[in-house]
Scaffold this active site. Structure first.
Site, PDB file in Angstrom:
ATOM      1  N   LYS A 153       8.267  -0.411  -7.614  1.00  0.00           N
ATOM      2  CA  LYS A 153       7.100  -1.195  -7.202  1.00  0.00           C
ATOM      3  C   LYS A 153       6.947  -2.443  -8.071  1.00  0.00           C
ATOM      4  CE  LYS A 153       4.433   2.745  -5.446  1.00  0.00           C
ATOM      5  NZ  LYS A 153       3.163   3.498  -5.561  1.00  0.00           N
TER       6      LYS A 153
ATOM      7  N   SER B 152       0.820  -1.207   0.000  1.00  0.00           N
ATOM      8  CA  SER B 152       0.000   0.000   0.000  1.00  0.00           C
ATOM      9  C   SER B 152       0.854   1.256   0.000  1.00  0.00           C
ATOM     10  CB  SER B 152      -0.920   0.014   1.231  1.00  0.00           C
ATOM     11  OG  SER B 152      -1.578   1.249   1.356  1.00  0.00           O
ATOM     12  N   ASP B 153       0.464   2.219  -0.840  1.00  0.00           N
ATOM     13  CA  ASP B 153       1.049   3.554  -0.761  1.00  0.00           C
ATOM     14  C   ASP B 153       0.732   4.164   0.587  1.00  0.00           C
ATOM     15  OD1 ASP B 153       2.321   3.865  -3.212  1.00  0.00           O
ATOM     16  OD2 ASP B 153       0.457   4.360  -4.226  1.00  0.00           O
ATOM     17  N   LYS B 154       1.565   5.103   1.001  1.00  0.00           N
ATOM     18  CA  LYS B 154       1.302   5.826   2.248  1.00  0.00           C
ATOM     19  C   LYS B 154       0.438   7.049   1.985  1.00  0.00           C
ATOM     20  CE  LYS B 154       4.349   8.675   3.919  1.00  0.00           C
ATOM     21  NZ  LYS B 154       3.597   9.966   3.987  1.00  0.00           N
TER      22      LYS B 154
END
Length: 763
Positions: free
Chosen positions: A497, A293-295
């Site tokens: 990613k 997950s991206d922050k």
């Protein structure tokens, strides 16, 4: 930007009426053609061949039943696919491209289809160019592979033409629309929802199982034909029976069941803010073991605020903010730029008139501007502290940056000075608060057995602070190290990613990846479950299989829960199909070999297929509990469990036959009794295998419950009235129903340990 450079709303409306919307009408196949395609597939082919043979042999009742079976499944499959396509069309409308346009003296975001020639628009990295345009300022790198087939992007600057459907790979620029819709070079915008009809892993698995069942039936058919030859049975009787036996194992309801289950699930998810652009993603979500997950904007609010400004040397805070504001631009709508500009205005910092501007580039990790000052040309820049420090040969900034980072802030450095000799002015700290729902969402994912890994471009210190706040425990890695099992990956570039997803997949993990930018697209495509978050660019949405329309990750939890419910329903369908195929095929073939007569007629076998399909279709909305851990399919465990249950039901149906024989029933009445026994045991088996514990632990869905009651009532009336079969007294039917219930309760004691083993293996 002056107000006279764009169009007014009134003028835009006039031109929209003149030129039409910025879109091209999609030509779709005729409805009747799509319907006829339902009859052109290996499954209907087998039924059609049997239908022709029955007509040649003069078996009119059987031919009528097969014809009705063909039409029934064609209509059902067509209706559900039509509903699914309607749902996907609705998703496409919600995924339409947005454009930044300058109208009435201000920048605003509108649907790209409302653009008209003469509009002034702004594009930036990750955007799909919404229409043909001529650039007025800025510089961008555009990917025109959709137009020319060339994979190498090209540079475009002021006065250059950029065409619809090109993808902005770097930079940003403004330009005037020259052509829209069908008049544009490309003719229409890029398709955003792809692969909705692609075959899933689950469907391939079930089809593989059915192939094994057909092979088994093939051996039985050969044995029956050999037996018929030896005993001199009439070929006109044995051949239709052999074909019906073969057809009995064909998954006639499989396509419609899959489409119905996934389409209903996608509609339910759309109502909860999760748009499914590929129906198979619902099943992939059930198996997902890791979510990267991206922050920013996903676990945090993506609402930056300036929490600290630390000037260095003789620089004042006003000067620091002034130079940071020069290197920012509101046309980009970048949250960092908007936050810095707002802080500069709040503190009344003077912002010089710049002469050029280079927006932030992930490759250089900085933005830059030029302006006139003191009779000379100056430059101002902001970006990653280590990058700015290297350009200015600054020292002594590290302790301050580390202190700010430990507070969870994102740290930027600012430099300015004469061109070629900028000076390090200081540091800015911007905070992005944790989303209020993030800890709860992460706990829900943990409870589902999904490992969440945070991926961020921030440094290790900032990432560690955020991870602690979120309750993420585990190793924190700097950059992507696929050799380590990390809970947090810090300092990550978007292109990293893709390698992260590949690394996890090499360890047999089923990976979900969130993303919002154009550089995230390869990772979103590579992941089994690519998730475009609420703020995602058009390219990210095109690459993803799930698109969230609300902030945060709660939609992913909904997708996992829904996917696991669909898995449970389809597991029930698969178990039931294997069990019934074993039972029916072995009963028909062994009954003929043992008793030298047809234990059930071909016509009744076809009626049985109708009765079974009526029940199995209702499984698409059955009430089920989602699995507590990621779902995996194990064919050996599935076949073993099904075979044990099938043998138990085979004993039951032979007992029914022998009981009827002991009662002295004539052959035709005995065949009716066998038919009822197969129908009742088929319904009982569905109720038996749908619940992994004891069958009374959960109530069936309303549709399944009413379908079962209707099934029992219809076949009982047909038997009592002697319609399409020999007449059977109602008392015998009721006796058989009670015996089936008692036998099912007995089998339930055997089934529980079997399916617990199966569930454990799948998980």
């Amino acid at each position: 930007m002056s107000a006279d450079m764009g169009l007014s709303t009134e003028e835009a409306q006039r031109r929209l009426a003149q030129y039409g919307p910025n879109s091209v009408i999609e030509i779709k196949p005729r409805t009747w053609v799509l319907f006829l395609k339902k009859f052109w597939d290996p499954v209907p082919w087998m039924l059609e061949i049997t239908l022709i043979l029955e007509l040649v042999l003069g078996k009119w009742p059987e031919a009528i039943i097969i014809g009705l079976l063909l039409v029934f499944n064609a209509i059902l499959g067509f209706r559900q696919e039509h509903k699914a396509q309607g749902a996907l069309d609705a998703l496409k409308r919600r995924l339409h491209i947005m454009a930044r346009v300058f109208r009435d003296g201000q920048w605003r975001s509108i649907a790209a289809r409302d653009l008209v020639p003469g509009d002034l628009v702004h594009v930036r990295i990750g955007d799909i160019v919404p229409a043909d345009m001529t650039l007025t300022d800025g510089q961008i790198l555009v990917d025109q592979s959709a137009l020319t087939g060339e994979s190498i992007p090209v540079e475009r600057s002021a006065a250059a033409a950029v065409y619809s459907a090109s993808v902005v790979r770097r930079g940003e620029a403004s330009g005037t629309i020259t052509a829209t819709g069908a008049r544009s070079y490309f003719g229409k915008t890029a398709e955003l929802v792809r692969g909705a009809g692609s075959k899933s892993h689950l469907e391939e698995l079930v089809l593989a199982i059915v192939r094994y069942l057909v092979i088994m039936d093939g051996f039985l058919v050969v044995a029956i034909l050999v037996y018929a030859t030896v005993t001199h049975m009439p070929l006109a009787e044995i051949l239709p029976f052999a074909l019906i036996l073969f057809v009995a194992s064909v998954p006639v309801a499989l396509p419609a069941t899959f489409t119905l289950a996934t389409a209903m699930a996608s509609l339910g998810l759309a109502q909860r803010g999760v748009l499914v652009t590929r129906l198979a993603a619902i099943e992939e979500a059930a198996a997902m073991s890791d979510l990267c997950s991206d922050k920013t904007g996903t676990l945090t609010q993506n609402q930056l605020s300036l929490v600290a400004a630390r000037p260095m040397g003789e620089t004042t805070q006003a000067q620091l903010l002034s130079m940071a504001a020069v290197a920012s631009d509101d046309a980009t709508q970048d949250p960092i730029d908007l936050t810095i500009l707002a802080a500069a205005h709040t503190n009344n910092a003077a912002i010089p008139q710049r002469t050029s501007f280079t927006p932030f580039d992930p490759a250089t990790k900085r933005s830059e501007a030029s302006f006139e000052a003191g009779g000379g040309r100056w430059q101002a820049m902001k970006g990653a502290p280590q990058v700015i420090a290297e350009l200015t040969q600054a020292a002594g900034w590290e302790p301050i940056a580390a202190e700010l980072a430990t507070q969870g802030a994102r740290v930027l450095a600012v430099a300015a000075g004469p061109t070629g000799a900028p000076r390090f002015l200081g540091l800015l700290a911007l905070a992005d608060p944790i989303r209020a729902d993030a800890p709860g969402v992460l706990q829900a994912l943990h409870d589902f057995g999904v490992r969440v890994r945070m991926v961020t471009g921030d440094n290790v210190a900032t990432a560690k602070t955020v991870a602690q706040t979120l309750g993420l425990t585990g190793t924190i890695c700097d950059r992507v190290d696929t050799g380590k099992d990390c809970a947090v990956y810090a300092g990550v570039f978007p292109e990293d990613k893709f390698h992260l997803v590949q690394g996890l997949q090499r360890h047999r993990r089923i990976v979900g990846m969130t993303g919002d930018g154009v550089n995230d697209a390869p990772a979103l495509k590579q992941a089994e479950v690519g998730v475009a978050v609420e703020s995602a660019t058009d390219v990210a949405k095109a690459a993803a299989s799930l698109v969230l329309t609300t902030p945060g990750l709660s939609g992913v939890v909904d997708a996992i829960e829904t996917g696991r419910r669909v898995y449970q329903r389809l597991l029930t369908y698969t178990l039931n199909k294997i069990v019934k195929t074993f039972q029916i095929a072995l009963f028909l073939s062994l009954g003929l070999l043992a008793f030298r007569s047809f234990v059930i007629t071909p016509l009744l076998v076809l009626l049985l297929l109708f009765a079974n399909d009526f029940i199995t279709m209702s499984l698409a909305s059955d009430r089920v509990r989602p699995s507590p851990t990621p779902d995996r399919w194990d064919v050996r465990a599935l076949i073993f469990s099904s075979l044990v249950v099938a043998i138990a039901w085979l004993v039951y149906i032979f007992a029914v036959y022998l009981s009827g024989w002991a009662m002295g029933l004539p052959l035709h009445a005995l065949q009716t009794l066998d038919f009822l026994g197969l129908v009742f045991s088929g319904l009982a088996n569905v109720l038996l295998v749908r619940e992994r514990g004891h069958l009374w632990h959960s109530r069936p869905g309303a549709l399944l419950l009413w379908a079962g009651i209707a099934d029992i009532a219809i076949v009982s009336v047909l038997a009592q009235q002697g319609l399409l079969m020999a007449r059977l007294p109602l008392t015998i039917t009721l006796w058989l129903l009670v015996a089936t219930i008692l036998y099912t309760l007995l089998l339930d004691q055997i089934k529980v340990p079997l399916l617990r083993h199966l569930t454990k293996t799948d998980s």
